[in-house]
Scaffold this motif. Structure first.
Motif, mmCIF file in Angstrom:
data_model
loop_
_atom_site.group_PDB
_atom_site.id
_atom_site.type_symbol
_atom_site.label_atom_id
_atom_site.label_comp_id
_atom_site.label_asym_id
_atom_site.label_seq_id
_atom_site.Cartn_x
_atom_site.Cartn_y
_atom_site.Cartn_z
ATOM 1 N N ALA A 196 16.960 -7.512 -10.978
ATOM 2 C CA ALA A 196 16.121 -7.796 -12.141
ATOM 3 C C ALA A 196 14.651 -7.779 -11.733
ATOM 4 C CB ALA A 196 16.487 -9.165 -12.727
ATOM 5 N N GLY A 197 13.855 -7.047 -12.493
ATOM 6 C CA GLY A 197 12.438 -6.926 -12.191
ATOM 7 C C GLY A 197 12.083 -5.736 -11.322
ATOM 8 N N PHE A 198 13.096 -4.985 -10.846
ATOM 9 C CA PHE A 198 12.830 -3.846 -9.961
ATOM 10 C C PHE A 198 12.009 -2.777 -10.663
ATOM 11 C CE2 PHE A 198 13.681 0.211 -7.959
ATOM 12 C CZ PHE A 198 13.682 -0.084 -6.620
ATOM 13 N N GLU A 199 12.377 -2.472 -11.913
ATOM 14 C CA GLU A 199 11.676 -1.418 -12.641
ATOM 15 C C GLU A 199 10.189 -1.749 -12.799
ATOM 16 O OE1 GLU A 199 14.468 -2.894 -13.497
ATOM 17 O OE2 GLU A 199 15.894 -1.558 -14.512
ATOM 18 N N GLU A 200 9.876 -3.005 -13.077
ATOM 19 C CA GLU A 200 8.475 -3.405 -13.252
ATOM 20 C C GLU A 200 7.704 -3.291 -11.944
ATOM 21 O OE1 GLU A 200 11.086 -5.043 -14.321
ATOM 22 O OE2 GLU A 200 10.889 -4.804 -16.497
ATOM 23 N N ARG A 201 8.344 -3.742 -10.847
ATOM 24 C CA ARG A 201 7.677 -3.665 -9.544
ATOM 25 C C ARG A 201 7.474 -2.211 -9.123
ATOM 26 N NH1 ARG A 201 8.924 -7.926 -5.946
ATOM 27 N NH2 ARG A 201 8.351 -6.548 -4.222
ATOM 28 N N CYS A 202 8.446 -1.376 -9.431
ATOM 29 C CA CYS A 202 8.347 0.042 -9.090
ATOM 30 C C CYS A 202 7.220 0.704 -9.882
ATOM 31 C CB CYS A 202 9.683 0.737 -9.367
ATOM 32 S SG CYS A 202 9.818 2.369 -8.655
ATOM 33 N N ALA A 203 7.088 0.352 -11.160
ATOM 34 C CA ALA A 203 5.999 0.886 -11.981
ATOM 35 C C ALA A 203 4.643 0.444 -11.434
ATOM 36 C CB ALA A 203 6.162 0.431 -13.430
ATOM 37 N N GLU A 204 4.566 -0.777 -10.930
ATOM 38 C CA GLU A 204 3.325 -1.261 -10.321
ATOM 39 C C GLU A 204 2.982 -0.434 -9.083
ATOM 40 O OE1 GLU A 204 3.844 -5.369 -9.455
ATOM 41 O OE2 GLU A 204 4.064 -5.961 -11.574
ATOM 42 N N PHE A 205 4.005 -0.075 -8.313
ATOM 43 C CA PHE A 205 3.757 0.753 -7.128
ATOM 44 C C PHE A 205 3.192 2.115 -7.520
ATOM 45 C CE2 PHE A 205 5.408 4.326 -4.625
ATOM 46 C CZ PHE A 205 4.684 4.132 -3.450
ATOM 47 N N VAL A 206 3.764 2.743 -8.561
ATOM 48 C CA VAL A 206 3.274 4.049 -9.001
ATOM 49 C C VAL A 206 1.806 3.962 -9.397
ATOM 50 C CG1 VAL A 206 3.520 5.864 -10.735
ATOM 51 C CG2 VAL A 206 5.566 4.851 -9.712
ATOM 52 N N THR A 207 1.459 2.928 -10.148
ATOM 53 C CA THR A 207 0.068 2.730 -10.562
ATOM 54 C C THR A 207 -0.843 2.539 -9.349
ATOM 55 O OG1 THR A 207 0.833 1.688 -12.606
ATOM 56 C CG2 THR A 207 -1.459 1.330 -11.993
ATOM 57 N N TYR A 208 -0.365 1.773 -8.374
ATOM 58 C CA TYR A 208 -1.146 1.528 -7.155
ATOM 59 C C TYR A 208 -1.319 2.792 -6.325
ATOM 60 C CZ TYR A 208 -1.327 0.565 -2.113
ATOM 61 O OH TYR A 208 -1.618 0.615 -0.769
ATOM 62 N N PHE A 209 -0.232 3.605 -6.236
ATOM 63 C CA PHE A 209 -0.204 4.695 -5.259
ATOM 64 C C PHE A 209 -0.949 5.950 -5.708
ATOM 65 C CE2 PHE A 209 2.191 8.243 -3.134
ATOM 66 C CZ PHE A 209 1.652 8.027 -1.869
ATOM 67 N N ARG A 210 -1.060 6.190 -6.999
ATOM 68 C CA ARG A 210 -1.712 7.417 -7.461
ATOM 69 C C ARG A 210 -3.135 7.570 -6.904
ATOM 70 N NH1 ARG A 210 0.790 10.834 -10.497
ATOM 71 N NH2 ARG A 210 2.495 10.215 -11.883
ATOM 72 N N PRO A 211 -4.005 6.554 -7.040
ATOM 73 C CA PRO A 211 -5.343 6.714 -6.445
ATOM 74 C C PRO A 211 -5.310 6.806 -4.921
ATOM 75 C CG PRO A 211 -5.058 4.502 -7.347
ATOM 76 C CD PRO A 211 -3.899 5.304 -7.820
ATOM 77 N N LYS A 212 -4.316 6.182 -4.274
ATOM 78 C CA LYS A 212 -4.206 6.272 -2.816
ATOM 79 C C LYS A 212 -3.879 7.700 -2.392
ATOM 80 C CE LYS A 212 -4.807 1.861 -2.391
ATOM 81 N NZ LYS A 212 -6.116 1.351 -1.936
ATOM 82 N N LEU A 213 -3.031 8.374 -3.187
ATOM 83 C CA LEU A 213 -2.714 9.771 -2.897
ATOM 84 C C LEU A 213 -3.953 10.647 -3.063
ATOM 85 C CD1 LEU A 213 -0.571 11.897 -2.226
ATOM 86 C CD2 LEU A 213 -0.028 12.033 -4.668
ATOM 87 N N ALA A 214 -4.764 10.359 -4.076
ATOM 88 C CA ALA A 214 -6.020 11.102 -4.262
ATOM 89 C C ALA A 214 -6.961 10.867 -3.083
ATOM 90 C CB ALA A 214 -6.676 10.670 -5.573
ATOM 91 N N ASP A 215 -7.025 9.639 -2.582
ATOM 92 C CA ASP A 215 -7.867 9.340 -1.416
ATOM 93 C C ASP A 215 -7.393 10.124 -0.196
ATOM 94 O OD1 ASP A 215 -9.338 7.587 -2.910
ATOM 95 O OD2 ASP A 215 -8.309 5.779 -2.193
ATOM 96 N N LEU A 216 -6.068 10.186 -0.013
ATOM 97 C CA LEU A 216 -5.509 10.934 1.116
ATOM 98 C C LEU A 216 -5.869 12.412 1.009
ATOM 99 C CD1 LEU A 216 -3.616 10.819 3.620
ATOM 100 C CD2 LEU A 216 -1.724 11.317 2.079
ATOM 101 N N ASN A 217 -5.789 12.938 -0.211
ATOM 102 C CA ASN A 217 -6.170 14.333 -0.437
ATOM 103 C C ASN A 217 -7.627 14.576 -0.078
ATOM 104 O OD1 ASN A 217 -4.665 16.627 -1.322
ATOM 105 N ND2 ASN A 217 -3.977 15.451 -3.086
ATOM 106 N N ASN A 218 -8.493 13.680 -0.515
ATOM 107 C CA ASN A 218 -9.923 13.831 -0.250
ATOM 108 C C ASN A 218 -10.234 13.748 1.244
ATOM 109 O OD1 ASN A 218 -10.473 14.050 -3.000
ATOM 110 N ND2 ASN A 218 -10.819 11.849 -3.250
ATOM 111 N N LEU A 219 -9.496 12.888 1.935
ATOM 112 C CA LEU A 219 -9.775 12.673 3.351
ATOM 113 C C LEU A 219 -9.267 13.808 4.225
ATOM 114 C CD1 LEU A 219 -10.783 10.651 5.541
ATOM 115 C CD2 LEU A 219 -8.456 9.772 5.610
#
Length: 409
Positions: A196-219
């Protein structure tokens, strides 16, 4: 005084012992005066596991590469001939141990194909399977990208990739109880429903990770030093990739849009929207090291899209219900009828296939042959490494992203 049995050995004896224990394909008598044999591995960190590369070099130039494998052989196929099918699943975790969920899925789909369970599983089970497999795909690609950057001198991307991979491992541990070797996807279902709550935590990870992936691309992706080390290096022509049986990002990096999630359309992948990423020769020649790297970066973004779509299905159309049992189709004994089949799936490193031979009398396979993508991808390295510098060979090896656990099996 007790005399040691080796006390009488001469220097020549030790040289002969070394030759027998670690034989070279290249004999010293075959070398010209300017050539020498170097051993890279099996402990060298740039070999991505216990792999030994025998190099024939002329100064810094590599003339020939001979891979020596077998240091991590664990007899998987022989084990599978003596175990009931459900007990083999934990052993599949240890093939490509960076993508255990994907290994589970490929093996279980093969068993379900033999037992005529294809298309009969609850949709929630199918979406959970795809969700955890795509999370594991992202984690596997993060290891590939991070260690590849480290191989050629970029330390920061390595730290970033492993930091973000840790979030995925925490999610998968929450779902299965294990951090890397999951045994989560079972025949006819899964080990247990998502907490219970896995889907919400997973959605939070997606929101967190998208800008991190962009940072990795830029670097890393557009970095001039990184581009100079990877563009036009280790070019793998498409016809050579096909002839060597390369699959996954290695094949797609050479320009062929070949992804089993689209070709075979297994599980619920036909219902999901995602692109098959291919190399385009943007920074150099089509099929070079940079293209193979870029395919993996792009695939991480596509996997994020798949994760988002699975989460939407699991929280709306196929949300959890009190009476849902993800194991209700798991047979107590998986005993398929007598047959021979081949089942395959798109793993992070390419096509993972299982060839089953069943006699119909037992729930133990007569034969369970593994078609490991890392094995074929590793085999093409000697073909594309002739005439490169030793430093470029490290970049080529890193761009292949193989795991010796499924090479040696």
């Amino acid at each position: 005084m007790i005399k040691h049995p080796n006390a009488e050995r001469t220097e020549l004896d030790y040289a002969e012992l070394l030759r027998r224990s670690a034989p070279n394909k290249t004999q010293l008598s075959e070398l010209s005066s300017e050539e020498m044999v170097l051993n890279m591995g099996p402990q060298h960190p740039s070999t991505h596991g216990v792999l030994r590369m025998e190099l024939v070099t002329d100064g810094e130039v590599v003339l020939e590469v001979i891979p020596h494998i077998g240091y991590l052989h664990r007899c998987f196929e022989k084990h599978a001939e003596s175990l009931p099918i459900p007990q083999i699943i934990p052993y599949t975790d240890r093939l490509d141990y960076m993508a255990s969920m994907n290994n589970n899925l490929a093996f279980v789909m093969g068993v379900e194909k033999m037992m005529d369970l294809e298309g009969k599983l609850p949709k929630r089970v199918e979406y959970i399977r795809v969700l955890v497999s795509e999370l594991n795909r992202i984690a596997s690609h993060l290891v590939a990208i991070g260690t590849f950057g480290l191989d050629i001198g970029a330390v920061t991307p390595f730290l970033w990739c492993f930091r973000d991979r840790e979030h995925i491992l925490n999610l998968l541990e929450w779902a299965s109880g294990a951090r890397m070797l999951y045994n989560y996807i079972w025949v006819g279902g899964i080990f247990y429903d998502l907490p219970a709550g896995f889907e919400e935590r997973c959605a939070e990870f997606v929101t967190y990770f998208r800008p991190k992936l962009a940072d990795l691309n830029n670097l890393l992706t557009g970095n001039a030093i990184f581009r100079n080390r990877t563009a036009n290096v280790g070019v793998l022509p498409l016809d050579v990739a096909i002839n060597f049986g390369c699959t996954g990002p290695v094949l797609r990096g050479s320009g062929l849009k070949y992804d089993l999630r689209r070709i075979d359309g297994y599980s619920v992948y036909p219902e999901l929207d995602f692109q098959v990423c291919v190399g385009k020769g943007e920074m150099g020649q089509l099929g070079d090291v940079w293209d193979r790297y870029k395919v993996r970066v792009d695939e991480v973004g596509e996997s994020l899209k798949i994760v988002e779509q699975c989460l939407e299905k699991l929280t709306k159309e196929h949300k959890r219900t009190p009476d849902f049992d993800p194991r209700n189709l798991c047979p107590p004994k998986a005993r398929p009828k007598a047959q021979e089949i081949y089942a395959r799936a798109e793993n992070p490193k390419g096509e993972l296939g299982f060839y089953f031979v069943m006699d119909g009398k037992r729930d133990i396979p007569e034969r369970c042959k593994v078609r490991a993508p890392s094995f074929s991808n590793l085999g093409v390295i000697p073909e594309i490494s002739k005439g490169v510098l030793i430093a470029d060979l490290i970049a080529i090896i890193g761009s292949m992203d193989f795991v010796l656990g499924e090479v040696d099996r």
